[in-house]
Scaffold this active site. Structure first.
Site, PDB file in Angstrom:
ATOM      1  N   CYS A 133      -4.716   7.831   9.552  1.00 31.98           N
ATOM      2  CA  CYS A 133      -5.065   7.340  10.881  1.00 31.98           C
ATOM      3  C   CYS A 133      -4.752   8.362  11.961  1.00 31.98           C
ATOM      4  O   CYS A 133      -3.795   9.120  11.846  1.00 31.98           O
ATOM      5  CB  CYS A 133      -4.292   6.052  11.134  1.00 31.98           C
ATOM      6  SG  CYS A 133      -4.824   4.750  10.033  1.00 31.98           S
ATOM      7  N   VAL A 176       7.977   6.235  16.891  1.00 30.43           N
ATOM      8  CA  VAL A 176       7.655   6.922  15.629  1.00 30.43           C
ATOM      9  C   VAL A 176       6.428   7.827  15.764  1.00 30.43           C
ATOM     10  O   VAL A 176       6.432   8.976  15.332  1.00 30.43           O
ATOM     11  CB  VAL A 176       7.472   5.903  14.481  1.00 30.43           C
ATOM     12  CG1 VAL A 176       7.145   6.610  13.176  1.00 30.43           C
ATOM     13  CG2 VAL A 176       8.731   5.057  14.314  1.00 30.43           C
ATOM     14  N   ASP A 197       4.203   0.064  12.206  1.00 30.25           N
ATOM     15  CA  ASP A 197       2.956  -0.574  11.752  1.00 30.25           C
ATOM     16  C   ASP A 197       2.886  -2.062  12.096  1.00 30.25           C
ATOM     17  O   ASP A 197       1.844  -2.678  11.973  1.00 30.25           O
ATOM     18  CB  ASP A 197       2.818  -0.395  10.238  1.00 30.25           C
ATOM     19  CG  ASP A 197       2.909   1.058   9.858  1.00 30.25           C
ATOM     20  OD1 ASP A 197       1.900   1.749   9.943  1.00 30.25           O
ATOM     21  OD2 ASP A 197       4.022   1.506   9.513  1.00 30.25           O
ATOM     22  N   LYS A 236       0.839  -1.216   0.000  1.00 31.48           N
ATOM     23  CA  LYS A 236       0.000   0.000   0.000  1.00 31.48           C
ATOM     24  C   LYS A 236       0.864   1.252   0.000  1.00 31.48           C
ATOM     25  O   LYS A 236       0.585   2.203  -0.727  1.00 31.48           O
ATOM     26  CB  LYS A 236      -0.909  -0.030   1.238  1.00 31.48           C
ATOM     27  CG  LYS A 236      -1.446   1.333   1.671  1.00 31.48           C
ATOM     28  CD  LYS A 236      -2.417   1.229   2.814  1.00 31.48           C
ATOM     29  CE  LYS A 236      -2.067   1.831   4.140  1.00 31.48           C
ATOM     30  NZ  LYS A 236      -1.447   3.100   4.290  1.00 31.48           N
ATOM     31  N   ASN A 237       1.920   1.239   0.829  1.00 27.06           N
ATOM     32  CA  ASN A 237       2.695   2.465   1.001  1.00 27.06           C
ATOM     33  C   ASN A 237       3.730   2.701  -0.100  1.00 27.06           C
ATOM     34  O   ASN A 237       4.513   3.637  -0.030  1.00 27.06           O
ATOM     35  CB  ASN A 237       3.331   2.495   2.394  1.00 27.06           C
ATOM     36  CG  ASN A 237       2.254   2.657   3.466  1.00 27.06           C
ATOM     37  OD1 ASN A 237       1.111   3.001   3.148  1.00 27.06           O
ATOM     38  ND2 ASN A 237       2.595   2.399   4.721  1.00 27.06           N
ATOM     39  N   ARG A 260      -3.733  10.335   3.381  1.00 22.08           N
ATOM     40  CA  ARG A 260      -2.625  11.289   3.501  1.00 22.08           C
ATOM     41  C   ARG A 260      -1.870  11.458   2.180  1.00 22.08           C
ATOM     42  O   ARG A 260      -1.011  12.313   2.048  1.00 22.08           O
ATOM     43  CB  ARG A 260      -1.642  10.829   4.592  1.00 22.08           C
ATOM     44  CG  ARG A 260      -2.291  10.755   5.961  1.00 22.08           C
ATOM     45  CD  ARG A 260      -1.292  10.590   7.057  1.00 22.08           C
ATOM     46  NE  ARG A 260      -0.398  11.712   7.197  1.00 22.08           N
ATOM     47  CZ  ARG A 260      -0.723  12.891   7.713  1.00 22.08           C
ATOM     48  NH1 ARG A 260      -1.945  13.100   8.150  1.00 22.08           N
ATOM     49  NH2 ARG A 260       0.165  13.850   7.804  1.00 22.08           N
TER      50      ARG A 260
HETATM   51  N1  EPU Z   1       6.379  14.196  11.016  1.00 21.89           N
HETATM   52  C1  EPU Z   1       6.469  15.526  11.381  1.00 21.89           C
HETATM   53  N2  EPU Z   1       6.346  16.460  10.386  1.00 21.89           N
HETATM   54  C2  EPU Z   1       6.157  16.139   9.083  1.00 21.89           C
HETATM   55  C3  EPU Z   1       6.092  14.765   8.735  1.00 21.89           C
HETATM   56  C4  EPU Z   1       6.202  13.813   9.730  1.00 21.89           C
HETATM   57  O1  EPU Z   1       6.627  15.845  12.554  1.00 21.89           O
HETATM   58  O2  EPU Z   1       6.052  17.040   8.230  1.00 21.89           O
HETATM   59  C5  EPU Z   1       6.466  13.161  12.081  1.00 21.89           C
HETATM   60  C6  EPU Z   1       5.146  12.413  12.241  1.00 21.89           C
HETATM   61  O3  EPU Z   1       4.243  13.117  13.043  1.00 21.89           O
HETATM   62  C7  EPU Z   1       5.592  11.101  12.851  1.00 21.89           C
HETATM   63  C8  EPU Z   1       6.964  10.887  12.207  1.00 21.89           C
HETATM   64  O4  EPU Z   1       7.377  12.151  11.698  1.00 21.89           O
HETATM   65  O5  EPU Z   1       5.735  11.232  14.232  1.00 21.89           O
HETATM   66  C9  EPU Z   1       6.984   9.876  11.091  1.00 21.89           C
HETATM   67  O6  EPU Z   1       6.002  10.188  10.118  1.00 21.89           O
HETATM   68  P1  EPU Z   1       6.220   9.849   8.582  1.00 21.89           P
HETATM   69  O7  EPU Z   1       6.191  11.118   7.812  1.00 21.89           O
HETATM   70  O8  EPU Z   1       7.414   8.977   8.452  1.00 21.89           O
HETATM   71  O9  EPU Z   1       4.931   9.026   8.266  1.00 21.89           O
HETATM   72  P2  EPU Z   1       3.963   9.128   7.017  1.00 21.89           P
HETATM   73  O10 EPU Z   1       4.746   9.324   5.771  1.00 21.89           O
HETATM   74  O11 EPU Z   1       2.834  10.047   7.293  1.00 21.89           O
HETATM   75  C10 EPU Z   1       4.098   6.589   6.396  1.00 21.89           C
HETATM   76  C11 EPU Z   1       3.093   5.495   6.264  1.00 21.89           C
HETATM   77  C12 EPU Z   1       2.625   5.072   7.641  1.00 21.89           C
HETATM   78  C13 EPU Z   1       3.825   4.606   8.451  1.00 21.89           C
HETATM   79  C14 EPU Z   1       4.879   5.719   8.476  1.00 21.89           C
HETATM   80  C15 EPU Z   1       6.154   5.283   9.188  1.00 21.89           C
HETATM   81  C16 EPU Z   1       2.047   5.978   4.174  1.00 21.89           C
HETATM   82  C17 EPU Z   1       0.834   6.403   3.455  1.00 21.89           C
HETATM   83  N3  EPU Z   1       1.966   5.948   5.488  1.00 21.89           N
HETATM   84  O12 EPU Z   1       3.391   7.662   7.009  1.00 21.89           O
HETATM   85  O13 EPU Z   1       1.758   3.978   7.459  1.00 21.89           O
HETATM   86  O14 EPU Z   1       3.416   4.293   9.743  1.00 21.89           O
HETATM   87  O15 EPU Z   1       5.211   6.144   7.166  1.00 21.89           O
HETATM   88  O16 EPU Z   1       6.707   4.171   8.551  1.00 21.89           O
HETATM   89  O17 EPU Z   1       3.058   5.640   3.586  1.00 21.89           O
HETATM   90  C18 EPU Z   1      -0.213   2.759   7.703  1.00 21.89           C
HETATM   91  O18 EPU Z   1       0.069   2.206   6.650  1.00 21.89           O
HETATM   92  O19 EPU Z   1      -1.157   2.396   8.448  1.00 21.89           O
HETATM   93  C19 EPU Z   1       0.567   3.911   8.140  1.00 21.89           C
HETATM   94  C20 EPU Z   1       0.175   4.733   9.105  1.00 21.89           C
END
Ligand code: EPU
Length: 451
Positions: A122, A346, A324, A24-25, A98
């Site tokens: 989420c 995380v 995850d 998915k990601n 997102r």
């Molecule tokens: N963060 C910030 N500022 C930002 C971006 C992120 O503070 O501008 C913080 C977040 O709040 C969090 C941390 O950095 O505490 C990590 O967030 P990240 O940006 O890595 O996560 P994401 O890109 O929003 C993706 C996956 C998530 C997965 C995370 C970590 C997708 C669509 N989502 O999220 O997957 O948990 O990376 O590996 O790729 C899921 O599939 O259920 C899911 C939540």
């Protein structure tokens, strides 16, 4: 109570074989990448999940023709006629995923303007997008946040930049990649995330004509090119879904073979699985040979009988233990003898779901302190981000409401492991990230029904 409810008659070990498709990601991001090209792209193994539908809808609104290919799960994405979409139409997707934030760079390159709706995803912490916005501004984007959404323009075009992420965010790294590939000049990203899904996205972009170098120490260098073509890509399998089914096998004392699961991206999970007392066997995919049709590889996970062992684990960015994987595995940890410790580093609020497990008979205490070996960003900020799980506990049935995707799957596993009949409300949310999960449950012998 949400109307989408699944009745789960628990207490039966899950047995059988299921298959995982593209992650998915990665898949959702590869679909966005198609917008950068001037030729059609072809993506295989795309799962039928809600996030894919949202991206497909948004691409369609921007003139990208997305059609099903001949193979099941094959998508053809044709960006020949990219056009502006109305904010009203885009806003239909507000709050649903997102991924829309990743449209910024590609839309700025193609149209000079982008409108991004309110994001969904989420509720596992505040999930700010400050890194994304800082990076986009460094590239030369002008970002205007309004109550209806975010408008972006690039009056002087987008140019390469040097940027260091305060934390190796997956999404912000992808934002930089998708923006830098067509930006004028060279971009250097420090403290980048290097999850396998990101490396696979880099492969997609490289196939399109991008020049991207992954250096040591989380440094990624991108040399902007004037144009990109299309790609043909078979994505890496979904290692989160694979681990979720592995956890289900362990928690229900069953055995599940996950076809398509790939060892290399799950090594950290496999080590923890084995430390707890679970067993697994990796089988390789064999090509057809004379007299034999070939076999699809995967990983078979099972509970070998006897007691599971408690462990201490800490979630982290790659190559650490994925956040995850945490929620599904904690259900299995409620069945392990002793005290297990989980330090979530995380997301600051990813342990709320443990309340529901306690309601079912688990003994899980959450703490504000960093209970892992290393202090994390949340230690002094009052977030309950460490858990101590005392086991083994006999789980009993309960009525549960699903709070988010991964916690939702852990509720489901708990209901399957518990004695008695549970009602799991809000179960449709699981379709955001788990393809055909109800058919897979039935194939594994679970007793589940829609009332
Ligand atoms: N963060 C910030 N500022 C930002 C971006 C992120 O503070 O501008 C913080 C977040 O709040 C969090 C941390 O950095 O505490 C990590 O967030 P990240 O940006 O890595 O996560 P994401 O890109 O929003 C993706 C996956 C998530 C997965 C995370 C970590 C997708 C669509 N989502 O999220 O997957 O948990 O990376 O590996 O790729 C899921 O599939 O259920 C899911 C939540």
């Amino acid at each position: 109570m949400p109307e989408d409810v699944l009745v789960v008659h628990g207490g039966t070990p899950l047995h059988g074989q299921i298959r995982v498709r593209g992650a998915k990601n990665l898949v959702s991001k590869a679909m966005v990448a198609a917008l950068l090209g001037d030729e059609p792209s072809r993506l295989y193994d795309v799962p039928r999940i809600r996030d894919v539908e949202v991206v497909r809808g948004l691409l369609g609104l921007h003139g990208v023709k997305v059609t099903d290919g001949v193979e099941d799960g094959e998508l053809v994405l044709d960006p020949a006629n990219v056009e502006r979409a109305s904010t009203d139409e885009i806003n239909v997707h507000a709050g649903s995923s997102r991924i829309p934030i990743l449209f910024c760079g590609p839309l700025l390159h193609r149209l000079g303007h982008a409108f991004i709706p309110d994001l969904g995803g989420c509720h596992i912490g505040p999930r700010p997008i400050d890194f994304h916005i800082q990076a986009l501004r460094e590239f030369g984007a002008v970002v205007d946040k309004t109550p209806e959404g975010m408008h972006l323009t690039a009056p002087a075009g987008l140019h390469g930049t040097k940027f260091e992420l305060p934390y190796p965010s997956v999404g912000a790294t992808e934002q930089v990649l998708l923006t830098a590939v067509l930006a004028n000049g060279v971009t250097e990203l420090r403290n980048a995330a290097v999850e396998p899904e990101i490396i696979d996205l880099i492969c997609v972009l490289q196939k399109m004509g991008a020049i991207i170098t992954v250096h040591t120490d989380r440094v990624i260098e991108i040399e902007g090119v004037p144009r990109l073509g299309g790609y043909t890509h078979r994505p890496i399998p979904d290692r989160i879904e694979a681990a979720s089914w592995a956890a289900a096998a362990l928690a229900t004392r069953g055995e599940i073979e996950v076809l398509g699961a790939q060892q290399v991206d799950m090594m950290t999970f496999l080590n923890v699985f084995r430390s707890i007392g679970g067993e697994y066997k990796v089988t390789d995919t064999l090509p057809p040979r004379a007299g034999s049709p070939g076999t699809e590889g995967g990983i078979r996970f099972w509970h070998p009988g006897g007691e599971l062992r408690a462990v201490a684990l800490e979630t982290d960015v790659h190559p650490g233990f994925m956040t995850d994987w945490q929620q599904p595995l904690v259900v299995a940890l409620t069945q392990a003898r002793g005290l297990s410790i989980v330090h979530e580093t995380v997301y600051e609020q990813r342990l709320g779901y443990t309340e529901a497990l306690n309601k079912m008979g688990a003994t899980i205490q959450v703490y504000r302190d960093c209970l892992g070996g290393t202090p994390c960003r949340f230690g002094r900020r009052n977030f309950k981000h460490s858990a101590v799980i005392a086991g083994p506990s006999k789980l009993h049935a309960a009525d549960l409401v699903i709070p988010d995707l991964r916690a939702g799957f852990s509720h489901l596993i708990a209901a399957l492991a518990a004695e008695g009949t549970s009602r799991v409300y809000g179960v449709d949310l699981i379709n955001r990230g788990y393809e055909d999960f109800e058919s897979k449950l039935s194939a594994l012998g679970a007793h589940v029904e829609r009332p």
